[in-house]
Design an enzyme around this catalytic site. Structure first.
Site, PDB file in Angstrom:
ATOM      1  N   ARG A 187      38.871  40.449  45.888  1.00 21.38           N
ATOM      2  CA  ARG A 187      39.883  41.536  45.134  1.00 21.38           C
ATOM      3  C   ARG A 187      39.493  41.886  43.800  1.00 21.38           C
ATOM      4  NH1 ARG A 187      40.255  41.480  49.785  1.00 21.38           N
ATOM      5  NH2 ARG A 187      42.165  41.219  51.308  1.00 21.38           N
TER       6      ARG A 187
ATOM      7  N   SER B 169      50.532  43.806  49.158  1.00 19.65           N
ATOM      8  CA  SER B 169      50.653  42.341  48.389  1.00 19.65           C
ATOM      9  C   SER B 169      50.739  42.119  47.048  1.00 19.65           C
ATOM     10  CB  SER B 169      49.383  41.649  49.046  1.00 19.65           C
ATOM     11  OG  SER B 169      49.311  41.631  50.585  1.00 19.65           O
TER      12      SER B 169
ATOM     13  N   GLU C  49      48.200  41.111  42.193  1.00 20.98           N
ATOM     14  CA  GLU C  49      47.299  42.098  42.505  1.00 20.98           C
ATOM     15  C   GLU C  49      47.187  43.487  42.131  1.00 20.98           C
ATOM     16  OE1 GLU C  49      45.288  43.421  46.873  1.00 20.98           O
ATOM     17  OE2 GLU C  49      46.635  41.642  46.646  1.00 20.98           O
TER      18      GLU C  49
END
Length: 341
Positions: free
Chosen positions: A163, A241, A333
């Site tokens: 990520r 998320s 995130e």
């Protein structure tokens, strides 16, 4: 150019105050010019893609918001090398995935249903159900705001990790213009690397399945978790998320009973959702208009009238509970704009 634009209307979480100015860049040239002119004037700049991975403060953004909206896909394909598809940053990501499946370009199908635009995918190294875009990206064309030049950065130099990427690490330097994906030809998917998806498809992990079936299975799983945008379903009013899965130094650091996935660098990934649930944060727990999704603990949702302050208060509560229970600090995130956690 528009002035005093409400940014909540441009994000999937639907929070965020006004921007001084909004420029919609519908071509690559417009995008470069808008960034270059704002930088030359020392004007604060926010590059806004699909608005699906961002939390913008209630106070908004004092500066120029540049909405990425350039379109276009160029394709070079042959039986030997597969398909090289050059995708403009403003293309809708799920439409790109749908076209890849229709054209029998394999490798993107497990990332069906992810909201946002193609230009954001290398920034976050977007991934789902066992695959990430780093596996298929050949290069990324960018406007380099430091060198004032268009550059092509090949995959090996993109700094891809879980990520993350060099583009995420240096957010004030690069504006993504176009992403090139190298995709093999065929009707079958990439190997199914995610146990839950393999079970739904009725195949063994590591095996392939028809891409059309993979897409439908992925969309079904995502809908069950509130991860497919739906105007009528507040469980989908989120930034996806909210926390990444923690990467721990060793198996010994993983809480007893928690899922664990060994990584190539020797670290171990565990499940943020498991940690949240076992720290005692229940689905539906709310602070004001912000609530943990009733379908998936990793999504923090806007129940209709939430503020950014409430979303961040909820995130802080979740993070504190997990840290107290397991001594693990969750990392957000979404990108936080003019606010912090």
């Amino acid at each position: 150019m528009k002035t005093d634009v409400r940014l909540a209307d441009l994000t999937t979480l639907r929070v965020g105050g006004p921007a001084d100015r909004l420029i919609e860049a519908t071509t690559e040239e417009e995008l470069i010019t808008a960034v270059r002119d704002a930088d030359a004037a020392a004007e604060p700049v926010l590059l806004l893609s699909g608005g699906s991975n961002v939390v913008i403060a209630d106070e908004g953004f004092r500066g120029t918001v540049i909405k990425v909206a350039n379109r276009g896909i160029r394709v070079d394909a042959d039986a030997c090398s597969g398909a090289m598809i050059h995708v403009a940053a403003g293309e809708d990501w799920d439409e790109v995935v749908q076209r890849a499946i229709a054209e029998e370009w394999s490798g993107l199908e497990s990332m069906s249903g992810i909201p946002g635009l193609a230009g954001s995918t290398p920034v976050q190294n977007v991934g789902a159900y066992g695959h990430e875009v780093a596996e298929t990206i050949a290069s990324v064309r960018v406007w380099d705001r430091v060198d004032n030049a268009v550059r092509t950065i090949f995959a090996a130099d993109c700094g891809f990790s879980y990520r993350s990427s060099r583009f995420k690490a240096e957010p004030a330097r690069y504006a993504v213009l176009e992403v090139a994906f190298q995709l093999p030809l065929g009707a079958l998917s990439a190997p199914i690397g995610y146990a839950e998806l393999a079970r739904v498809l009725g195949v063994e992990q590591g095996k392939r399945a028809p891409m059309t079936e993979v897409r439908e299975a992925v969309l079904g799983l995502r809908r069950s978790k509130g991860m497919v945008l739906d105007e009528a379903d507040h469980d989908t009013w989120s930034a996806g998320s909210f926390f990444t899965n923690p990467m721990l130094d060793a198996t010994a650091d993983v809480p007893a009973g928690a899922p664990q996935w060994p990584q190539p660098d020797g670290r171990v990934k565990t499940s943020a959702a498991w940690l949240i649930e076992h720290a005692g944060v229940a689905k539906g727990f709310a602070i004001g208009g912000a609530a943990v999704s009733s379908k998936h603990t990793l999504a923090l949702t806007n129940r209709g009238d939430a503020t950014a302050k409430e979303i961040l208060a909820l995130a802080a509560h979740v993070r504190a509970e997990v840290h107290q229970a397991f001594n693990i600090t969750l990392i957000n995130e979404p990108v936080l704009v003019n606010c912090s956690l």
